[in-house]
Design an enzyme around this catalytic site. Structure first.
Site, PDB file in Angstrom:
ATOM      1  N   ASP A   1       0.829  -1.199   0.000  1.00 38.53           N
ATOM      2  CA  ASP A   1       0.000   0.000   0.000  1.00 38.53           C
ATOM      3  C   ASP A   1       0.868   1.255   0.000  1.00 38.53           C
ATOM      4  O   ASP A   1       1.429   1.633   1.028  1.00 38.53           O
ATOM      5  CB  ASP A   1      -0.911  -0.017   1.229  1.00 38.53           C
ATOM      6  CG  ASP A   1      -1.879   1.151   1.262  1.00 38.53           C
ATOM      7  OD1 ASP A   1      -1.981   1.863   0.246  1.00 38.53           O
ATOM      8  OD2 ASP A   1      -2.530   1.351   2.301  1.00 38.53           O
TER       9      ASP A   1
ATOM     10  N   ASP B   1      -1.954   5.363  -5.213  1.00 39.99           N
ATOM     11  CA  ASP B   1      -2.319   4.552  -4.054  1.00 39.99           C
ATOM     12  C   ASP B   1      -2.617   3.119  -4.477  1.00 39.99           C
ATOM     13  O   ASP B   1      -3.713   2.804  -4.948  1.00 39.99           O
ATOM     14  CB  ASP B   1      -3.538   5.169  -3.365  1.00 39.99           C
ATOM     15  CG  ASP B   1      -3.867   4.501  -2.043  1.00 39.99           C
ATOM     16  OD1 ASP B   1      -3.263   3.462  -1.731  1.00 39.99           O
ATOM     17  OD2 ASP B   1      -4.738   5.024  -1.318  1.00 39.99           O
TER      18      ASP B   1
END
Length: 347
Positions: free
Chosen positions: A20, A224
């Site tokens: 992430d 992201d």
């Protein structure tokens, strides 16, 4: 999803984590987690510091490690704690340090001793599905990047239906290929670039570039890999949706979602991608084509939904739009390199 295997403890235990770039804390399920459900058949057990010869419980009193940990706080237990909120859920737990073995390319070549990470005792929402935690690749204080003093990294995100794992490379091995974009400094450790426009079927949409910069007008688009959807500010999203609905000849969903465009395709077994228009994201010095395959996704309730949602004034480039793209991040030069590929296997 951008997945990789890591091993924590001595002797090692394998965890499959979501890579992430939108967060900076690494955490895994703890053995005492009271609200953890994942896709593994029992008896799955999480991280247990009691069976690791290299583990350390991090306490608060004048502990440099707790001061360095991301979002750390202390209560009466004197344990170094964290509590995190994501768009898709939340979790909380305690900090530990232990040896980390990274299986980034099918080997255990990378070993990091004394790595600070979280052991989650409570996980809610969609965070627990398919993985055992999150590997935070952001650049905030206390992150993996910060702890190890890394300056260069690269990765390529395989398609979501591919069995291929992510190849994560650091320092001299990192691949800085393709055109580079200036990286906007972000206090939360996000990797932010300047999005200046969007086109659909070669029609450049009438969206002012400042709309993508957020409330303060100084931000940009966050890359992201932990976001299941891309996100656009309300005004930009509305213009994109109007354009798509004028092109796509399908009925709208009978179960409309307030933040996401969906069409009703009940009874359709396959979607002819030719009915999906092309999309291009325009950055400074780079035009990034979005594959028709990844612009929409079929949902379990029989709808075809846009892989973009609206959310306040935030702009996020999420997982669907980053597939088969090699992304290189050079923190010394404050540059982000992006190179679309036919397949991540070519790297």
């Amino acid at each position: 999803m951008l997945l990789m295997n890591v091993e924590c403890r001595n002797p090692p235990k394998t965890f499959t984590l979501l890579l992430d770039t939108g967060s900076s804390i690494t955490w895994v399920e703890h053995a005492d987690c009271i609200e953890c459900i994942n896709g593994d058949a029992p008896p799955w057990t999480g991280y247990d510091e009691a069976v690791s010869s290299t583990s350390e419980i991090i306490y608060c009193d004048k502990n440099r490690k707790c001061n360095m940990a991301t979002n750390a706080f202390c209560k009466r237990s004197r344990r170094c704690e964290y509590s995190l909120k994501y768009i898709s859920g939340d979790c909380k737990g305690f900090y530990f340090s232990d040896t980390l073995y990274m299986d980034a390319d099918g080997t255990r070549a990378d070993v990091f001793e004394g790595f600070i990470f979280g052991g989650s005792l409570q996980i809610r929402g969609e965070l627990e599905e398919h993985t055992h935690g999150i590997f935070g690749l952001g650049n905030a204080t206390g992150s993996f990047i910060f702890q190890e003093g890394l300056k260069r990294l690269s990765f390529c995100l395989p398609p979501s239906d591919s069995p291929q794992r992510t190849k994560l490379l650091f320092e001299d091995e990192a691949r800085m290929i393709g055109k580079s974009l200036p990286m906007i400094k972000d206090p939360d450790g996000h990797y932010v670039v300047r999005l200046i426009g969007i086109s659909v079927d070669d029609d450049y949409l009438d969206i002012e570039a400042r709309i993508f910069r957020g409330a303060g007008g100084t931000g940009g688009a966050i890359l992201d890999t932990g976001a299941p959807l891309s996100v656009l500010p309300k005004r930009a999203y509305g213009i994109v949706v109007d354009k798509l609905t004028s092109i796509i000849n399908l009925p709208l969903s009978s179960k409309p979602k307030s933040d996401r465009l969906c069409f009703n395709i009940t009874g359709e077994t396959e979607i002819n991608v030719s009915i999906i228009p092309s999309m291009m994201l325009h950055f400074e010095r780079l035009n990034l084509p979005i594959s028709r395959r990844y612009l929409f996704a079929k949902t379990q309730d029989g709808d075809l939904c846009l892989n973009i949602r609206q959310y306040r004034r935030m702009t996020i480039i999420g997982i669907p739009f980053l597939q088969n793209i090699n992304i290189g991040i050079d923190l010394d030069r404050n540059r982000i390199f992006m190179q679309p590929l036919i397949s991540c296997t070519t790297i």
